[in-house]
Design an enzyme around this catalytic site. Sequence first.
Site, mmCIF file in Angstrom:
data_model
loop_
_atom_site.group_PDB
_atom_site.id
_atom_site.type_symbol
_atom_site.label_atom_id
_atom_site.label_comp_id
_atom_site.label_asym_id
_atom_site.label_seq_id
_atom_site.Cartn_x
_atom_site.Cartn_y
_atom_site.Cartn_z
ATOM 1 N N THR A 138 0.812 -1.213 0.000
ATOM 2 C CA THR A 138 0.000 0.000 0.000
ATOM 3 C C THR A 138 0.846 1.264 0.000
ATOM 4 O O THR A 138 1.867 1.349 0.688
ATOM 5 C CB THR A 138 -0.921 0.005 1.229
ATOM 6 O OG1 THR A 138 -1.792 -1.115 1.162
ATOM 7 C CG2 THR A 138 -1.760 1.275 1.296
ATOM 8 N N SER A 144 -6.191 0.364 -2.848
ATOM 9 C CA SER A 144 -6.921 -0.679 -3.563
ATOM 10 C C SER A 144 -6.431 -0.833 -5.000
ATOM 11 O O SER A 144 -6.462 -1.934 -5.554
ATOM 12 C CB SER A 144 -8.424 -0.364 -3.556
ATOM 13 O OG SER A 144 -8.918 -0.325 -2.231
ATOM 14 N N GLY A 177 2.600 -2.617 8.507
ATOM 15 C CA GLY A 177 2.878 -3.237 9.793
ATOM 16 C C GLY A 177 4.325 -3.691 9.880
ATOM 17 O O GLY A 177 4.810 -4.414 9.012
ATOM 18 N N ARG A 310 -26.651 -10.057 34.717
ATOM 19 C CA ARG A 310 -27.092 -8.699 35.055
ATOM 20 C C ARG A 310 -28.614 -8.631 35.125
ATOM 21 O O ARG A 310 -29.310 -9.143 34.246
ATOM 22 C CB ARG A 310 -26.578 -7.728 33.987
ATOM 23 C CG ARG A 310 -26.998 -6.284 34.188
ATOM 24 C CD ARG A 310 -26.141 -5.618 35.252
ATOM 25 N NE ARG A 310 -26.115 -4.180 35.064
ATOM 26 C CZ ARG A 310 -27.001 -3.345 35.589
ATOM 27 N NH1 ARG A 310 -28.012 -3.817 36.300
ATOM 28 N NH2 ARG A 310 -26.886 -2.045 35.382
ATOM 29 N N GLY A 400 -22.876 0.837 30.615
ATOM 30 C CA GLY A 400 -21.663 1.519 31.050
ATOM 31 C C GLY A 400 -20.511 0.561 31.266
ATOM 32 O O GLY A 400 -19.350 0.898 31.001
ATOM 33 N N THR A 421 -10.999 -2.518 6.158
ATOM 34 C CA THR A 421 -10.172 -1.790 5.194
ATOM 35 C C THR A 421 -8.997 -2.617 4.694
ATOM 36 O O THR A 421 -8.751 -2.686 3.490
ATOM 37 C CB THR A 421 -9.637 -0.484 5.826
ATOM 38 O OG1 THR A 421 -10.740 0.340 6.197
ATOM 39 C CG2 THR A 421 -8.734 0.265 4.861
ATOM 40 N N GLU A 423 -6.378 -5.685 3.651
ATOM 41 C CA GLU A 423 -6.550 -6.849 2.779
ATOM 42 C C GLU A 423 -7.714 -6.634 1.808
ATOM 43 O O GLU A 423 -8.356 -7.601 1.374
ATOM 44 C CB GLU A 423 -6.762 -8.126 3.600
ATOM 45 C CG GLU A 423 -5.489 -8.683 4.200
ATOM 46 C CD GLU A 423 -4.468 -9.125 3.162
ATOM 47 O OE1 GLU A 423 -4.844 -9.791 2.192
ATOM 48 O OE2 GLU A 423 -3.286 -8.783 3.320
ATOM 49 N N ASP A 425 -10.410 -3.082 0.674
ATOM 50 C CA ASP A 425 -11.564 -2.300 1.131
ATOM 51 C C ASP A 425 -12.848 -3.069 0.824
ATOM 52 O O ASP A 425 -12.991 -3.661 -0.257
ATOM 53 C CB ASP A 425 -11.573 -0.950 0.408
ATOM 54 C CG ASP A 425 -12.829 -0.160 0.681
ATOM 55 O OD1 ASP A 425 -12.880 0.531 1.703
ATOM 56 O OD2 ASP A 425 -13.776 -0.264 -0.133
#
Length: 644
Positions: A138, A144, A177, A310, A400, A421, A423, A425
């Site tokens: 990229t 893309s 990365g 809960r 919360g 996004t 690998e 879009d």
Amino acid sequence: MATGSSSTTAEHLRAALDGPWGSVREEARTQLTGQEFTGDPYLDYKAARARVLDQMRVIATLGYAERGFRRENGGTGEPGAAVTGLEMLAYADLSLWVKAGVQWGLFGGAVENLGTERHREYIRRLISLDLLGCFAMTESGHGSDVANLETTATYDPGTQEFVVHSPTPSARKDYIGGAAEHARMAAVFAQLITNGENQGVHCLLVPIRDDQGADLPGVTTSDDGLKGGLLGVDNGRITFDHVRVPRENLLNRYADVAPDGTYSSEIDNPSRRFFTTLGTLVRGRVSVGGAAAAGARVALSIALRYALKRRQFADPDSGEETVLLDYRSHQRRLLPLLAKSYAYAFAQNDLVRRMHLVQTGQDLEPNAQRALEKRAAGLKVAQTRHATRAIQECREACGGAGYLTENRLVTLKGDTDVFTTFEGDNIVLTQLVAKELLTAYADEIRDLDALGWVRFAATMAGDVVRKRSGVRQLIQTLRDRGDDGVDEGDLSRRSVQLQLFADREDYLVRTAAHRLRARAEETGPFEAFNNAQDHILAAGAAHIDRLVLEAFIEGIGDIEDPDAKALADDVCDLFVYTMLEENSAWFIMHRFMSVERAKAVRRGVNELVDRLRPHALTLVEAMGVPETMLRAAMLDDASVYERS
């Protein structure tokens, strides 16, 4: 409904969901439960990156990486097991999963699948982490649109070197990365130029740092900085200023450059060569969808367990506060998402199995690779979108508490957000799926003679008239009983369910093809495509939905235990009814469903979530995320939810 014990039923369901590499999943559930593999959201991003690299070094000793590489390269040749094993890292920490995927999937996959014998020395080193790498495809200006990357690799026959260069600011490699800190080498995708001719995008190995971590001459790396998630991944930028690498650094499986600069390739067509190159890297796309779905399973496991503890608002009859999951609204917001998670788990298992057969040479069908790429693209879209929606819904369903970092949901949300996004879009990938469908559609009708075209058009016209006249709707209205339950109407039959999904896909593909054809004659191909983009995307999405349902049905067929099978059947029904409800407007507008049937679908969803409510914990346990890997504080402090 199930009559056996819930634990036994959960075990049978889990075995089905685990798929062909269930033993790999079980092994990972044991190996990855330790604190050393969990993420720590309280670390700053520098410390988080160091921690993930340390985790990687432990993973490298456990055999996860070797599975993804061929035996002659030091691996064990088990691509299906490799994808499955690494997917399990997503339960522990998605930063760890991404880091492993970049090193062994993208960088390692590029070297093995695009390289040859002369690159074998790198593979053993990258498996053991002696060589840390990154995948530099990229660019800031092109993501893309890979075919139009701007980085160049110009061959110099005088020195027998490639000169790698970033000619413009937008040619900067971005979001890579490993590029910010750890990578020492990059698999760089660039326009290969030799003897004055551009031969298109190819991949070369380019060293970017020395052993001390300093940039090499001509290489400039920088840090992308803080992101919305994935703190442990060092995404960065790379620019090249006339960096020279040996001719042998070209990954030359599909093309090569001789010492004198002569270019050669066994694939003459440049477009086919380009797509063949990218197609070998399909494992990354398969893995992203699987990891996103794993993240959704973690979130749903947390939210549903919380909803079973809960309490909120008193029952006026008993005076006791009501458990959240006893509310219809809560059942409706979580249980359909659980049904989708089951559907995508079966679809992912089927996809990984297909990938394994192709990549181990067991499936030699001419179109197998192309079909795999289309399916991988479609499921990546479906699973990453599902993760985005499911994790957000889980966060809201936990109120919360769901917003506290200690309960992990916000971390999951941030970590998986970018999966839509990278690998590919999701919009672009959906178009890719639709394009393949339209191409296949065109192939069916391309060779028709004039009479064939007339007959084809007449069939289409008759079908359209039948829809417009309301005959189909009238027939359906007569067949539907307004008070039908899930087990009574024909919607309970798998054949009818699948037919509805197939009808939607078929109609959208056919009408998209005709819309494109008619518009192209008026305005030209680009304007025609742009004008019909919404239609094309809908066709792609419908195709994906149908594939997922088929995989779900086939997955259920392999369950032998009657109680587990009955429960899975109800979950499948909930998936179908949920998808029909979400698309009911389309089905009604196009006369595939009467208003009465649409109402029956809505009632069916209510009936099914009510039926599945008593089995919620069983269904959660069957998804196979160990409680010890959930790491949500609110699930451990049971006393908070007790009432005296």
